[in-house]
Design a protein around this motif. Structure first.
Motif, PDB file in Angstrom:
ATOM      1  N   PRO A  64       0.794  -1.638  -0.084  1.00  0.00           N
ATOM      2  CA  PRO A  64       0.330  -0.149   0.063  1.00  0.00           C
ATOM      3  C   PRO A  64       0.700   1.325   0.201  1.00  0.00           C
ATOM      4  O   PRO A  64       0.021   2.336  -0.482  1.00  0.00           O
ATOM      5  CB  PRO A  64      -0.398  -0.032   1.093  1.00  0.00           C
ATOM      6  CG  PRO A  64      -0.533  -1.103   2.512  1.00  0.00           C
ATOM      7  CD  PRO A  64       0.562  -2.433   1.253  1.00  0.00           C
ATOM      8  N   ASP A  65       1.974   1.036   0.108  1.00  0.00           N
ATOM      9  CA  ASP A  65       2.994   2.533   0.331  1.00  0.00           C
ATOM     10  C   ASP A  65       3.904   2.306  -1.057  1.00  0.00           C
ATOM     11  O   ASP A  65       4.114   3.792  -0.898  1.00  0.00           O
ATOM     12  CB  ASP A  65       4.705   1.908   0.946  1.00  0.00           C
ATOM     13  CG  ASP A  65       5.174   0.595   0.442  1.00  0.00           C
ATOM     14  OD1 ASP A  65       4.313   0.064   0.515  1.00  0.00           O
ATOM     15  OD2 ASP A  65       6.134   0.990   0.339  1.00  0.00           O
ATOM     16  N   VAL A  66       2.796   1.951  -2.115  1.00  0.00           N
ATOM     17  CA  VAL A  66       3.466   1.894  -4.074  1.00  0.00           C
ATOM     18  C   VAL A  66       2.438   2.459  -4.740  1.00  0.00           C
ATOM     19  O   VAL A  66       1.421   2.292  -4.535  1.00  0.00           O
ATOM     20  CB  VAL A  66       3.798   0.711  -4.300  1.00  0.00           C
ATOM     21  CG1 VAL A  66       4.457   0.779  -6.067  1.00  0.00           C
ATOM     22  CG2 VAL A  66       5.465   0.444  -3.446  1.00  0.00           C
ATOM     23  N   SER A  67       3.067   3.892  -4.654  1.00  0.00           N
ATOM     24  CA  SER A  67       1.929   4.838  -5.957  1.00  0.00           C
ATOM     25  C   SER A  67       2.171   3.577  -7.194  1.00  0.00           C
ATOM     26  O   SER A  67       3.057   3.207  -7.896  1.00  0.00           O
ATOM     27  CB  SER A  67       2.663   5.714  -6.402  1.00  0.00           C
ATOM     28  OG  SER A  67       1.786   6.726  -7.111  1.00  0.00           O
ATOM     29  N   TYR A  68       0.816   3.597  -8.310  1.00  0.00           N
ATOM     30  CA  TYR A  68       0.156   2.784  -9.141  1.00  0.00           C
ATOM     31  C   TYR A  68       1.041   2.842  -9.572  1.00  0.00           C
ATOM     32  O   TYR A  68       2.205   3.133 -11.400  1.00  0.00           O
ATOM     33  CB  TYR A  68      -1.038   2.478  -9.129  1.00  0.00           C
ATOM     34  CG  TYR A  68      -1.388   1.470 -11.141  1.00  0.00           C
ATOM     35  CD1 TYR A  68      -0.933   0.618 -11.471  1.00  0.00           C
ATOM     36  CD2 TYR A  68      -1.342   3.018 -11.752  1.00  0.00           C
ATOM     37  CE1 TYR A  68      -1.444   0.302 -11.909  1.00  0.00           C
ATOM     38  CE2 TYR A  68      -1.765   2.588 -12.950  1.00  0.00           C
ATOM     39  CZ  TYR A  68      -1.699   0.941 -12.978  1.00  0.00           C
ATOM     40  OH  TYR A  68      -1.616   0.657 -14.277  1.00  0.00           O
ATOM     41  N   ASP A  69       1.274   4.128 -10.134  1.00  0.00           N
ATOM     42  CA  ASP A  69       2.258   5.716 -11.142  1.00  0.00           C
ATOM     43  C   ASP A  69       3.794   5.855 -10.305  1.00  0.00           C
ATOM     44  O   ASP A  69       4.365   6.369 -11.420  1.00  0.00           O
ATOM     45  CB  ASP A  69       1.612   6.203 -11.258  1.00  0.00           C
ATOM     46  CG  ASP A  69       0.133   6.139 -11.582  1.00  0.00           C
ATOM     47  OD1 ASP A  69      -0.081   5.651 -12.986  1.00  0.00           O
ATOM     48  OD2 ASP A  69      -0.543   7.206 -11.864  1.00  0.00           O
ATOM     49  N   GLY A  70       4.348   5.446  -9.786  1.00  0.00           N
ATOM     50  CA  GLY A  70       5.276   5.881  -9.165  1.00  0.00           C
ATOM     51  C   GLY A  70       6.929   4.510  -9.927  1.00  0.00           C
ATOM     52  O   GLY A  70       6.365   3.877 -10.835  1.00  0.00           O
ATOM     53  N   VAL A  71       7.868   5.220  -9.572  1.00  0.00           N
ATOM     54  CA  VAL A  71       8.924   4.887 -10.113  1.00  0.00           C
ATOM     55  C   VAL A  71       8.971   3.107  -9.494  1.00  0.00           C
ATOM     56  O   VAL A  71       9.624   1.930  -9.833  1.00  0.00           O
ATOM     57  CB  VAL A  71      10.248   5.073  -9.378  1.00  0.00           C
ATOM     58  CG1 VAL A  71      11.420   4.927 -10.151  1.00  0.00           C
ATOM     59  CG2 VAL A  71      10.227   6.095 -10.821  1.00  0.00           C
ATOM     60  N   VAL A  72       8.717   2.932  -7.966  1.00  0.00           N
ATOM     61  CA  VAL A  72       8.382   1.063  -7.854  1.00  0.00           C
ATOM     62  C   VAL A  72       8.021   0.512  -7.924  1.00  0.00           C
ATOM     63  O   VAL A  72       8.198  -0.167  -8.739  1.00  0.00           O
ATOM     64  CB  VAL A  72       8.495   1.707  -6.178  1.00  0.00           C
ATOM     65  CG1 VAL A  72       8.488   0.129  -5.446  1.00  0.00           C
ATOM     66  CG2 VAL A  72       9.462   1.917  -5.725  1.00  0.00           C
ATOM     67  N   ALA A  73       6.520   0.904  -8.486  1.00  0.00           N
ATOM     68  CA  ALA A  73       5.280   0.221  -9.226  1.00  0.00           C
ATOM     69  C   ALA A  73       5.966   0.008 -10.745  1.00  0.00           C
ATOM     70  O   ALA A  73       5.640  -1.258 -11.492  1.00  0.00           O
ATOM     71  CB  ALA A  73       3.841   1.123  -9.699  1.00  0.00           C
ATOM     72  N   ASP A  74       7.114   0.479 -11.168  1.00  0.00           N
ATOM     73  CA  ASP A  74       7.321   0.126 -12.901  1.00  0.00           C
ATOM     74  C   ASP A  74       8.787  -0.976 -12.797  1.00  0.00           C
ATOM     75  O   ASP A  74       8.549  -1.788 -13.576  1.00  0.00           O
ATOM     76  CB  ASP A  74       7.558   1.966 -13.711  1.00  0.00           C
ATOM     77  CG  ASP A  74       7.224   2.696 -13.699  1.00  0.00           C
ATOM     78  OD1 ASP A  74       5.554   2.210 -13.756  1.00  0.00           O
ATOM     79  OD2 ASP A  74       7.349   3.611 -13.740  1.00  0.00           O
ATOM     80  N   ARG A  75       9.178  -0.344 -11.345  1.00  0.00           N
ATOM     81  CA  ARG A  75      10.225  -1.654 -11.567  1.00  0.00           C
ATOM     82  C   ARG A  75       9.816  -2.753 -11.251  1.00  0.00           C
ATOM     83  O   ARG A  75      10.184  -3.542 -11.904  1.00  0.00           O
ATOM     84  CB  ARG A  75      11.272  -1.110 -10.232  1.00  0.00           C
ATOM     85  CG  ARG A  75      12.419  -0.422 -10.489  1.00  0.00           C
ATOM     86  CD  ARG A  75      12.899   0.001  -9.662  1.00  0.00           C
ATOM     87  NE  ARG A  75      14.128   1.936  -9.314  1.00  0.00           N
ATOM     88  CZ  ARG A  75      14.555   2.492  -8.891  1.00  0.00           C
ATOM     89  NH1 ARG A  75      13.816   1.672  -7.274  1.00  0.00           N
ATOM     90  NH2 ARG A  75      14.380   3.135  -9.113  1.00  0.00           N
ATOM     91  N   ILE A  76       8.792  -3.074 -10.342  1.00  0.00           N
ATOM     92  CA  ILE A  76       7.906  -4.221 -10.249  1.00  0.00           C
ATOM     93  C   ILE A  76       7.102  -5.008 -11.808  1.00  0.00           C
ATOM     94  O   ILE A  76       7.814  -6.159 -11.437  1.00  0.00           O
ATOM     95  CB  ILE A  76       6.739  -3.824  -9.208  1.00  0.00           C
ATOM     96  CG1 ILE A  76       7.455  -4.020  -7.562  1.00  0.00           C
ATOM     97  CG2 ILE A  76       5.979  -5.536  -8.339  1.00  0.00           C
ATOM     98  CD1 ILE A  76       6.517  -3.300  -6.530  1.00  0.00           C
ATOM     99  N   ARG A  77       6.472  -4.197 -12.013  1.00  0.00           N
ATOM    100  CA  ARG A  77       6.171  -4.230 -13.321  1.00  0.00           C
ATOM    101  C   ARG A  77       7.104  -5.017 -14.689  1.00  0.00           C
ATOM    102  O   ARG A  77       6.831  -6.034 -15.029  1.00  0.00           O
ATOM    103  CB  ARG A  77       5.224  -3.180 -14.076  1.00  0.00           C
ATOM    104  CG  ARG A  77       4.322  -2.480 -13.702  1.00  0.00           C
ATOM    105  CD  ARG A  77       3.591  -1.889 -14.335  1.00  0.00           C
ATOM    106  NE  ARG A  77       2.706  -1.017 -13.849  1.00  0.00           N
ATOM    107  CZ  ARG A  77       2.557   0.190 -13.113  1.00  0.00           C
ATOM    108  NH1 ARG A  77       4.027   0.587 -13.576  1.00  0.00           N
ATOM    109  NH2 ARG A  77       1.345   0.616 -12.431  1.00  0.00           N
ATOM    110  N   LEU A  78       8.033  -4.266 -14.824  1.00  0.00           N
ATOM    111  CA  LEU A  78       9.568  -4.675 -15.283  1.00  0.00           C
ATOM    112  C   LEU A  78      10.331  -6.493 -15.004  1.00  0.00           C
ATOM    113  O   LEU A  78      10.590  -6.972 -15.550  1.00  0.00           O
ATOM    114  CB  LEU A  78      11.079  -3.865 -14.997  1.00  0.00           C
ATOM    115  CG  LEU A  78      12.070  -4.374 -16.511  1.00  0.00           C
ATOM    116  CD1 LEU A  78      11.406  -4.102 -17.606  1.00  0.00           C
ATOM    117  CD2 LEU A  78      12.489  -3.091 -15.558  1.00  0.00           C
ATOM    118  N   ALA A  79       9.924  -6.444 -13.794  1.00  0.00           N
ATOM    119  CA  ALA A  79      10.639  -7.611 -12.656  1.00  0.00           C
ATOM    120  C   ALA A  79       9.646  -8.786 -13.341  1.00  0.00           C
ATOM    121  O   ALA A  79       9.529  -9.957 -13.422  1.00  0.00           O
ATOM    122  CB  ALA A  79      10.454  -7.646 -11.498  1.00  0.00           C
TER     123      ALA A  79
END
Length: 174
Positions: free
Chosen positions: A24-39
């Motif tokens: 819940p600490d991660v923004s859907y449009d943020g850098v961390v979410a982008d890294r998870i998508r890439l993984a």
């Protein structure tokens, strides 16, 4: 490989739910979410390579560098045997299709889409004539969404969004 995005592939809802439940600490449009998508995409590509390798034994090494709106960007390496291996695949498909090779299987097509379609032809040559190629890719896309892998990746991602899980359910006791 052509990448139409999480929403088109049906992964978006699962990804949003997993973020809400596990990160819940991660923004859907943020850098961390982008890294998870890439993984997640990296693991999906690894799975696709396993499917391709089962049919053609080409042992490709694939590195996914980024995901853009038009596709997956990376390196596809067959080593010094690249031309020989791809020619072997091409000859096999040419024989199965009686020379009527679909455009997606020809040189110039995105390499993973090309090889995945070739694997589909090997598995079900009748699909070529029915015009229903692409089902194997759809099955692979659905498998990632439906087997819990997206949720597992989100839950298992490190705080910076990097991920070390392999494709499919991974945790003991799950």
């Amino acid at each position: 490989m052509k990448f139409d995005g999480f929403a088109v592939w049906g992964w978006d809802a699962e990804f949003r739910e997993a973020l809400a439940a596990h990160r819940p600490d991660v923004s859907y449009d943020g850098v961390v979410a982008d890294r998870i998508r890439l993984a997640i995409v990296r693991q999906f590509v690894e799975f696709i390579c396993e499917v391709i390798d089962r049919e053609f034994r080409i042992g490709a090494i694939v590195t996914v560098e980024s995901v853009g709106p038009n596709g997956i960007v990376g390196v596809f390496d067959l080593g010094k045997y690249k031309q020989t291996e791809l020619a072997r695949v091409d000859n096999r498909i040419f024989g199965l299709c009686n020379g009527a090779v679909p455009d997606i299987c020809k040189e110039g097509a995105p390499i993973l889409d090309r090889l995945l379609t070739c694997a589909e032809i090997v598995l079900s040559p009748d699909r070529v004539y029915a015009g229903s190629l692409g089902e194997l890719k759809d099955e692979c896309i659905a498998r990632l969404r439906n087997d819990g892998s997206i949720s597992d990746h989100v839950e298992g991602a490190s705080p910076d969004g990097t991920d070390v899980l392999s494709f499919g359910p991974q945790r003991a006791g799950r």
